[in-house]
Design a protein around this motif. Structure first.
Motif, PDB file in Angstrom:
ATOM      1  N   GLY A   1       0.808  -1.212   0.000  1.00 21.98           N
ATOM      2  CA  GLY A   1       0.000   0.000   0.000  1.00 21.98           C
ATOM      3  C   GLY A   1       0.835   1.252   0.000  1.00 21.98           C
ATOM      4  O   GLY A   1       1.936   1.266  -0.527  1.00 21.98           O
ATOM      5  N   GLY A   2       0.300   2.243   0.713  1.00 21.01           N
ATOM      6  CA  GLY A   2      -0.789   2.179   1.670  1.00 21.01           C
ATOM      7  C   GLY A   2      -0.517   1.293   2.876  1.00 21.01           C
ATOM      8  O   GLY A   2       0.558   0.820   3.139  1.00 21.01           O
ATOM      9  N   THR A   3      -1.590   1.102   3.603  1.00 21.65           N
ATOM     10  CA  THR A   3      -1.552   0.318   4.832  1.00 21.65           C
ATOM     11  C   THR A   3      -2.639  -0.748   4.764  1.00 21.65           C
ATOM     12  O   THR A   3      -3.793  -0.500   5.147  1.00 21.65           O
ATOM     13  CB  THR A   3      -1.761   1.221   6.065  1.00 21.65           C
ATOM     14  N   PRO A   4      -2.299  -1.941   4.270  1.00 21.81           N
ATOM     15  CA  PRO A   4      -3.323  -2.989   4.166  1.00 21.81           C
ATOM     16  C   PRO A   4      -4.004  -3.294   5.489  1.00 21.81           C
ATOM     17  O   PRO A   4      -5.190  -3.664   5.512  1.00 21.81           O
ATOM     18  CB  PRO A   4      -2.528  -4.200   3.651  1.00 21.81           C
ATOM     19  N   THR A   5      -3.272  -3.147   6.584  1.00 20.90           N
ATOM     20  CA  THR A   5      -3.823  -3.520   7.885  1.00 20.90           C
ATOM     21  C   THR A   5      -4.786  -2.481   8.449  1.00 20.90           C
ATOM     22  O   THR A   5      -5.227  -2.603   9.595  1.00 20.90           O
ATOM     23  CB  THR A   5      -2.677  -3.799   8.874  1.00 20.90           C
ATOM     24  N   LEU A   6      -5.150  -1.479   7.639  1.00 25.00           N
ATOM     25  CA  LEU A   6      -6.285  -0.630   8.003  1.00 25.00           C
ATOM     26  C   LEU A   6      -7.610  -1.313   7.669  1.00 25.00           C
ATOM     27  O   LEU A   6      -8.662  -0.895   8.153  1.00 25.00           O
ATOM     28  CB  LEU A   6      -6.210   0.719   7.283  1.00 25.00           C
ATOM     29  N   LEU A   7      -7.562  -2.358   6.828  1.00 30.10           N
ATOM     30  CA  LEU A   7      -8.761  -3.129   6.529  1.00 30.10           C
ATOM     31  C   LEU A   7      -8.925  -4.243   7.554  1.00 30.10           C
ATOM     32  O   LEU A   7      -7.937  -4.740   8.112  1.00 30.10           O
ATOM     33  CB  LEU A   7      -8.666  -3.749   5.134  1.00 30.10           C
ATOM     34  N   PRO A   8     -10.142  -4.676   7.807  1.00 27.05           N
ATOM     35  CA  PRO A   8     -10.339  -5.823   8.706  1.00 27.05           C
ATOM     36  C   PRO A   8      -9.606  -7.048   8.186  1.00 27.05           C
ATOM     37  O   PRO A   8      -9.564  -7.302   6.976  1.00 27.05           O
ATOM     38  CB  PRO A   8     -11.858  -6.034   8.692  1.00 27.05           C
ATOM     39  N   ALA A   9      -9.041  -7.818   9.094  1.00 29.63           N
ATOM     40  CA  ALA A   9      -8.324  -9.028   8.683  1.00 29.63           C
ATOM     41  C   ALA A   9      -9.232  -9.970   7.907  1.00 29.63           C
ATOM     42  O   ALA A   9      -8.780 -10.656   6.975  1.00 29.63           O
ATOM     43  CB  ALA A   9      -7.755  -9.727   9.920  1.00 29.63           C
ATOM     44  N   GLU A  10     -10.497  -9.988   8.249  1.00 29.63           N
ATOM     45  CA  GLU A  10     -11.428 -10.872   7.557  1.00 29.63           C
ATOM     46  C   GLU A  10     -11.585 -10.467   6.089  1.00 29.63           C
ATOM     47  O   GLU A  10     -11.760 -11.325   5.219  1.00 29.63           O
ATOM     48  CB  GLU A  10     -12.793 -10.848   8.252  1.00 29.63           C
ATOM     49  N   HIS A  11     -11.504  -9.159   5.803  1.00 27.70           N
ATOM     50  CA  HIS A  11     -11.613  -8.703   4.416  1.00 27.70           C
ATOM     51  C   HIS A  11     -10.382  -9.121   3.626  1.00 27.70           C
ATOM     52  O   HIS A  11     -10.496  -9.542   2.466  1.00 27.70           O
ATOM     53  CB  HIS A  11     -11.777  -7.183   4.370  1.00 27.70           C
ATOM     54  N   LEU A  12      -9.217  -9.020   4.237  1.00 23.36           N
ATOM     55  CA  LEU A  12      -7.999  -9.468   3.562  1.00 23.36           C
ATOM     56  C   LEU A  12      -8.069 -10.970   3.316  1.00 23.36           C
ATOM     57  O   LEU A  12      -7.661 -11.459   2.251  1.00 23.36           O
ATOM     58  CB  LEU A  12      -6.772  -9.122   4.405  1.00 23.36           C
ATOM     59  N   GLY A  13      -8.597 -11.698   4.290  1.00 27.72           N
ATOM     60  CA  GLY A  13      -8.746 -13.142   4.126  1.00 27.72           C
ATOM     61  C   GLY A  13      -9.711 -13.496   3.009  1.00 27.72           C
ATOM     62  O   GLY A  13      -9.518 -14.492   2.294  1.00 27.72           O
ATOM     63  N   LEU A  14     -10.756 -12.696   2.831  1.00 29.16           N
ATOM     64  CA  LEU A  14     -11.717 -12.933   1.748  1.00 29.16           C
ATOM     65  C   LEU A  14     -11.036 -12.802   0.392  1.00 29.16           C
ATOM     66  O   LEU A  14     -11.298 -13.582  -0.538  1.00 29.16           O
ATOM     67  CB  LEU A  14     -12.875 -11.942   1.865  1.00 29.16           C
ATOM     68  N   ILE A  15     -10.129 -11.828   0.264  1.00 32.41           N
ATOM     69  CA  ILE A  15      -9.398 -11.646  -0.995  1.00 32.41           C
ATOM     70  C   ILE A  15      -8.505 -12.862  -1.260  1.00 32.41           C
ATOM     71  O   ILE A  15      -8.430 -13.366  -2.385  1.00 32.41           O
ATOM     72  CB  ILE A  15      -8.589 -10.344  -0.957  1.00 32.41           C
TER      73      ILE A  15
END
Length: 408
Positions: free
Chosen positions: A94-108
């Motif tokens: 990024g950016g800062t990926p860890t500004l998103l919920p971990a569950e959203h990153l896991g969905l990707i």
């Protein structure tokens, strides 16, 4: 301000790649880069394609960003048509990926697996600001499949962090390393920057000592670059802070190399050190070895079978194109063999293994003895047919590449 995109040919709205390109991609490693453009604040030296909430305005939200990326993944599945092998690496940057919920990153991650496939030993990395992760969040990342984390430390010295506009507290990156280890991450990287205005030798040594003391198994150290259009560039232009000095940057690099080698790290790329081959970042090695990857997200770049393209930069425009079923690509270029050779030399010579003499342009043979005499290439390696940089050569890697390609 984020840097400008390169110029290129207009891409087809479908994003289609021809069959010859896909056939070239079939035999090479394949990875996925996921760009998350959100930041809490903008660092003064940064020209990455990132945005604070105030800069973004309406039309983009963190909560819906993962859904937008899934639409590009569906496009990737159609365009690639099963040609590349399953993804061997995924890298969230990024950016800062860890500004998103971990569950959203896991969905990707799950969708990448469903659409493109994942290798059995897939490496999955995220960058992280140390202030954005907690033990619970790190545990959720591991549950989602992440195996590697790269923490932005930059410095351990408050005055240097202030110049860089970094918001984390001194000591927080080191604590985050311990928390990541406790959560079960296989590999942990600390990212450092040297040559900041007013940084002293002692300041840099304090940062190196703090990084080593945290016991990561990988350290990246990059010289500060004053990028045009950034707040730091404006400060340098006004004389508020001094520009980085090339001689100081060279001394800082040697200081880093000595400290890290003494602590059991070995360089494997000019700016990267690891405690073992297993700790090397396989995703970055994919870039450096002319392999293939799909870049998801606004401003992300992709390369498949000698074709490179890049997405539009603004998240609103990116999402709008995907909403219409169109590729979000802004431009595309097909690399001829000369361009690919230049990149192979430019990137390969930076690696510890170097590159084979037989991969160089024929005209390079006449400059190799001179480069050895200048102390830039390792003579024993050259005797075995490899072009490998010495420590002095690492300091002058760009100059070595220019000499190797001067008549290409």
């Amino acid at each position: 301000m984020p840097s400008a995109l390169p110029h290129g040919d207009p891409p087809p709205p479908s994003g289609r790649l021809n069959r010859a390109t896909l056939e070239q991609a079939a035999g090479a490693p394949f990875g996925v880069y996921v760009h998350v453009p959100f930041c809490s604040t903008r660092c003064g030296y940064c020209d990455f394609n990132t945005y604070t909430a105030e800069e973004l305005g309406p039309g983009v939200s963190r909560g819906s960003y993962a859904d937008t990326m899934l639409r590009e993944l569906r496009l990737a599945e159609v365009v690639l048509d099963g040609a590349p092998p399953p993804a061997s690496t995924i890298f969230f940057g990024g950016g800062t990926p860890t500004l998103l919920p971990a569950e959203h990153l896991g969905l990707i991650i799950q969708e990448i697996g469903d659409r493109l496939g994942l290798a059995d030993d897939v490496e999955i990395t995220t960058e992280a600001n140390p202030e954005t992760v907690t033990p619970a969040y790190l545990a959720a990342l591991r549950e989602a499949g992440f195996t590697r984390i790269s923490l932005g430390m930059q410095s351990a010295v408050p005055k240097v962090l202030s110049v860089l506009d970094r918001t984390h507290r001194p000591g927080r990156p080191e604590a985050a390393v311990a928390e990541a280890r406790a959560a079960g991450f296989e590999h942990v990287n600390l990212d450092l920057i040297y040559g900041s205005p007013h940084e002293t030798d002692a300041d840099w040594q304090a940062s190196l000592d703090a990084a080593v003391g945290a016991e990561p198994d990988h350290v990246s150290a990059y010289a500060l670059v004053v990028e045009q259009g950034t707040a730091l560039a404006r400060q340098v232009a006004r004389g508020v802070v001094p520009a980085p000095d090339d001689d100081v940057l060279a001394d800082r690099y040697l200081q880093a190399d000595a400290t890290l080698r003494a602590a059991g790290f070995e360089w494997y790329e000019v700016s990267n050190w690891a405690t073992s081959d297993a700790a090397r970042c396989r995703h970055n090695e994919l870039y450096w070895s002319d392999a293939n990857w799909w870049g998801l997200g606004p401003g992300a770049h992709s390369h498949v079978g000698g074709v490179r393209w890049w997405n539009v930069k603004h998240p609103v425009r990116y999402g709008a194109l995907l909403d219409t079923g169109s590729s979000p690509a802004a431009g595309r270029e097909t690399l001829d063999e000369g361009a690919r050779l230049t990149e192979r030399v430019m990137l390969g010579v930076r690696l510890r293994e170097g590159i084979g003499v037989d991969t160089l342009p024929a005209s390079s043979s006449r400059v190799l003895p001179q480069l050895v005499s200048w102390g830039l290439l390792d003579p024993p390696a050259l005797d075995t047919g490899r072009v490998v940089l010495t420590q002095r050569g690492r300091l002058m890697a760009d100059a070595v590449v220019r000499e190797l390609l001067v008549d290409a």
